[in-house]
Write a protein that holds these residues in place. Sequence first.
Motif, PDB file in Angstrom:
ATOM      1  N   UNK A  12     -56.867 -13.252  60.957  1.00 50.57           N
ATOM      2  CA  UNK A  12     -55.647 -12.464  60.981  1.00 50.57           C
ATOM      3  C   UNK A  12     -55.402 -11.746  62.290  1.00 50.57           C
ATOM      4  N   UNK A  13     -56.409 -11.732  63.146  1.00 48.28           N
ATOM      5  CA  UNK A  13     -56.296 -11.059  64.431  1.00 48.28           C
ATOM      6  C   UNK A  13     -55.640 -11.908  65.485  1.00 48.28           C
ATOM      7  N   UNK A  14     -55.629 -11.380  66.719  1.00 46.69           N
ATOM      8  CA  UNK A  14     -54.955 -12.038  67.835  1.00 46.69           C
ATOM      9  C   UNK A  14     -55.853 -12.068  69.056  1.00 46.69           C
ATOM     10  N   UNK A  15     -55.617 -13.061  69.892  1.00 49.39           N
ATOM     11  CA  UNK A  15     -56.246 -13.167  71.197  1.00 49.39           C
ATOM     12  C   UNK A  15     -55.230 -13.770  72.156  1.00 49.39           C
ATOM     13  N   UNK A  16     -55.384 -13.450  73.446  1.00 51.30           N
ATOM     14  CA  UNK A  16     -54.567 -14.102  74.455  1.00 51.30           C
ATOM     15  C   UNK A  16     -55.478 -14.748  75.485  1.00 51.30           C
ATOM     16  N   UNK A  17     -55.318 -16.032  75.637  1.00 49.12           N
ATOM     17  CA  UNK A  17     -56.067 -16.767  76.651  1.00 49.12           C
ATOM     18  C   UNK A  17     -55.226 -16.895  77.914  1.00 49.12           C
ATOM     19  N   UNK A  18     -55.916 -16.904  79.041  1.00 49.92           N
ATOM     20  CA  UNK A  18     -55.259 -17.096  80.329  1.00 49.92           C
ATOM     21  C   UNK A  18     -55.884 -18.289  81.033  1.00 49.92           C
ATOM     22  N   UNK A  19     -55.065 -18.966  81.835  1.00 47.39           N
ATOM     23  CA  UNK A  19     -55.535 -20.084  82.647  1.00 47.39           C
ATOM     24  C   UNK A  19     -54.955 -19.909  84.042  1.00 47.39           C
ATOM     25  N   UNK A  20     -55.798 -19.549  84.982  1.00 46.54           N
ATOM     26  CA  UNK A  20     -55.368 -19.364  86.364  1.00 46.54           C
ATOM     27  C   UNK A  20     -55.534 -20.677  87.113  1.00 46.54           C
ATOM     28  N   UNK A  21     -54.447 -21.141  87.704  1.00 46.78           N
ATOM     29  CA  UNK A  21     -54.457 -22.420  88.408  1.00 46.78           C
ATOM     30  C   UNK A  21     -54.360 -22.204  89.907  1.00 46.78           C
ATOM     31  N   UNK A  22     -55.065 -23.011  90.654  1.00 49.02           N
ATOM     32  CA  UNK A  22     -55.020 -22.911  92.116  1.00 49.02           C
ATOM     33  C   UNK A  22     -55.257 -24.289  92.720  1.00 49.02           C
ATOM     34  N   UNK A  23     -54.945 -24.402  93.994  1.00 47.58           N
ATOM     35  CA  UNK A  23     -55.241 -25.635  94.713  1.00 47.58           C
ATOM     36  C   UNK A  23     -54.034 -26.414  95.178  1.00 47.58           C
ATOM     37  N   UNK A  24     -52.925 -26.345  94.446  1.00 43.66           N
ATOM     38  CA  UNK A  24     -51.735 -27.036  94.883  1.00 43.66           C
ATOM     39  C   UNK A  24     -50.541 -26.530  94.070  1.00 43.66           C
ATOM     40  N   UNK A  25     -49.362 -26.874  94.488  1.00 48.46           N
ATOM     41  CA  UNK A  25     -48.184 -26.416  93.752  1.00 48.46           C
ATOM     42  C   UNK A  25     -48.055 -27.189  92.441  1.00 48.46           C
ATOM     43  N   UNK A  26     -47.413 -26.566  91.490  1.00 47.55           N
ATOM     44  CA  UNK A  26     -47.406 -27.110  90.135  1.00 47.55           C
ATOM     45  C   UNK A  26     -46.003 -27.372  89.604  1.00 47.55           C
ATOM     46  N   UNK A  27     -45.018 -27.441  90.473  1.00 46.11           N
ATOM     47  CA  UNK A  27     -43.657 -27.527  89.962  1.00 46.11           C
ATOM     48  C   UNK A  27     -43.418 -28.792  89.163  1.00 46.11           C
TER      49      UNK A  27
END
Length: 124
Positions: free
Chosen positions: A15-30
């Motif tokens: 019933x609880x919550x979590x927030x995951x993050x994903x930090x991306x680097x190395x090149x543009x992602x458009x």
Amino acid sequence: QVQLVESGGGLVQAGGSLRLSCAASGRTFSWYTMGWFRQAPGKEREFVTWITWSGGYTNYADSVKGRFTISRDMAKNTVYLQMNSLKPEDTAVYYCAAANTVAPGRSPLFYQYWGQGTQVTVSS
């Protein structure tokens, strides 16, 4: 080269919550699509959700629809997974992934880059 680093996993009660993050680097992602997958012990890696870097179009697995929300912060090159109403069956290692196509299929094979994973454990 693309580097993906997940964070935000942990132990939470049902019933609880979590927030995951994903930090991306190395090149543009458009032109990339960013996805989240998960893998429980003894099971195959399964699709959770993806978001297109440009346009922010999303797609969700039925098992998480209405409970999980994917979003991205283009200024920070970061993708988030907000997980609400968590259930014990959501317990798994969660992986961030990047695909060099727009709106790929749900197979892990479409994704070229992967993070190291973060553990999410939901207790009953």
